[in-house]
Design a protein around this motif. Structure first.
Motif, PDB file in Angstrom:
ATOM      1  N   VAL A 257      17.086  10.863 -21.513  1.00  0.00           N
ATOM      2  CA  VAL A 257      17.328   9.553 -22.114  1.00  0.00           C
ATOM      3  C   VAL A 257      18.796   9.385 -22.499  1.00  0.00           C
ATOM      4  CG1 VAL A 257      16.789   8.087 -24.104  1.00  0.00           C
ATOM      5  CG2 VAL A 257      14.958   9.289 -22.911  1.00  0.00           C
ATOM      6  N   LEU A 258      19.441  10.465 -22.929  1.00  0.00           N
ATOM      7  CA  LEU A 258      20.849  10.379 -23.325  1.00  0.00           C
ATOM      8  C   LEU A 258      21.749   9.964 -22.166  1.00  0.00           C
ATOM      9  CD1 LEU A 258      21.216  13.499 -25.664  1.00  0.00           C
ATOM     10  CD2 LEU A 258      21.354  11.091 -26.316  1.00  0.00           C
ATOM     11  N   GLY A 259      21.295  10.173 -20.951  1.00  0.00           N
ATOM     12  CA  GLY A 259      22.095   9.784 -19.796  1.00  0.00           C
ATOM     13  C   GLY A 259      21.839   8.373 -19.312  1.00  0.00           C
ATOM     14  N   GLU A 260      20.940   7.634 -19.979  1.00  0.00           N
ATOM     15  CA  GLU A 260      20.630   6.271 -19.557  1.00  0.00           C
ATOM     16  C   GLU A 260      21.764   5.314 -19.932  1.00  0.00           C
ATOM     17  OE1 GLU A 260      18.166   5.329 -17.748  1.00  0.00           O
ATOM     18  OE2 GLU A 260      17.015   7.215 -17.751  1.00  0.00           O
ATOM     19  N   ASP A 261      21.839   4.206 -19.188  1.00  0.00           N
ATOM     20  CA  ASP A 261      22.917   3.235 -19.383  1.00  0.00           C
ATOM     21  C   ASP A 261      22.831   2.541 -20.742  1.00  0.00           C
ATOM     22  OD1 ASP A 261      23.893   3.848 -16.897  1.00  0.00           O
ATOM     23  OD2 ASP A 261      22.817   2.219 -15.877  1.00  0.00           O
TER      24      ASP A 261
END
Length: 363
Positions: A257-261
């Motif tokens: 989730v931390l890598g989501e836009d």
């Protein structure tokens, strides 16, 4: 010459978009049958029904019947097999000569009417009464253990994701991997031997059972405190048995989730890290894990037989083992049906809750 032409209605305008055909309404029964909630409930009942019938036939496929088991125990005292079988037949509520088909029909009729019958070893006690005396203690210990393990596991998993590739992440990852690999009954044995016998943190004999002598069930602080005191070791065992798995699962989900836009956009907008962690990261990381809670609960229920036997905790685990050893078919069937129902209902609630949180899966 004027020719009268009979007036006729204009032909229907087909295909030009000015008129639409009225669809035939879907029958009500078909809509109910394909409804998402009804489909899930229908599948849950099917699983319980199949497991109940499989339990009936598999239990009778075990070597020996209740008469043989009791007679074998009596012959150890020097009694002849003929006398032992006569006493067993008179003592137990079981007919060894009854046809299997008739036994199944009686079982099926009782299952439909929610009557699980009476136990074989205690003919005057119903299966429902026997299970009702032990099931609440198992559900209490497993429920508390699952609640604590999931809460701590989700929190520590988020910490590991935010501090990934650092010292704290490495320590917690190793700890989670070790705890996830150790069976729950071995954890129970280590607690008793290490914490009780060597370190002397508690008295294992004093923690046996579900209540202390003289304490009666009721809505009193004495009862709740004593019940929690005796359930402490099972709760700690269940927490240690599954918290490592939850830590690793939550770490992987949070890292994704931390890598989501939308997380990047939230940071660019200048939102506080605490709000991003709670409103954006935590909520979306937990969403795919809702169904895993039910699976975790079902795993603990299946392993309760070993934990409760090691810790001498009077739950359905020990009762199930006794039912197998004494070939108490009605009690064994009732226990497995109840345990299966608990797991199926937990999965059903998880599916319905997940569909509520994410309506897209209904399609």
């Amino acid at each position: 010459m004027a020719t009268d032409i009979a007036a006729s209605p204009p032909p229907p305008d087909i295909g030009n978009g000015t008129q639409t055909d009225v669809d035939t309404p879907v029958p009500l029964l078909r809509r109910i049958w394909t409804n998402y909630v009804f489909v899930k409930v229908r599948k849950a009942f099917t699983v319980v029904f199949v497991v109940a019938n499989a339990t009936f036939f598999l239990s009778r496929a075990m070597p020996g019947d209740p008469i043989d088991v009791m007679a074998g125990r009596l012959t150890q005292g020097g009694m002849s097999m003929a006398e032992a079988r006569a006493i067993a037949i008179n003592s137990l509520a079981y007919d060894p000569d009854a046809p299997l088909l008739r036994q199944w029909w009686e079982f099926f009729a009782g299952l439909v009417t929610l009557d699980l019958g009476n136990t074989i070893n205690r003919p005057a006690q119903s299966v429902t009464e026997a299970i009702g005396a032990y099931l609440p203690w198992t559900l209490f210990s497993i429920g508390m253990g699952t609640l604590v393990a999931v809460t701590l596991g989700l929190f520590l998993g988020m910490v590991m994701a935010y501090w990934r590739n650092r010292f704290l992440d490495h320590v917690l990852s190793v700890l989670a991997s070790v705890l996830g690999a150790v069976p729950n009954y071995l954890i129970a044995m280590l607690l008793v031997i290490g914490g009780g016998m060597y370190l002397g943190w508690f008295d294992p004999i004093d923690l046996r059972g579900t209540l202390s002598p003289g304490v009666s069930p009721g809505f009193t602080l004495e009862f709740f405190g004593d019940a929690f005191y005796h359930a402490l070791l099972p709760i700690i065992t269940y927490v240690l048995a599954i918290i490592g798995t939850w830590m690793l699962i939550m770490k992987a989900s949070t890292t994704e989730v931390l890598g989501e836009d939308y997380v990047t956009v939230a940071r660019a907008r200048g939102l506080q890290d605490r709000r991003i962690a709670s409103s954006y990261v935590g909520r979306n990381a937990v969403l795919p894990l809702v169904a895993q809670i039910a699976i975790s609960f079902g795993t603990l229920v299946g392993g309760a037989i070993f934990v409760e036997r090691v810790l001498v905790y009077k739950g359905v685990g020990g009762l199930l083992l006794d039912a197998v050893n004494y070939r108490d078919y009605p009690l064994l069937q009732g226990l497995l049906i109840i345990i299966t129902s608990c797991v199926v209902i937990a999965n059903l609630v998880a599916d319905l809750l997940y569909s509520r949180l994410d309506p897209r899966i209904r399609n």
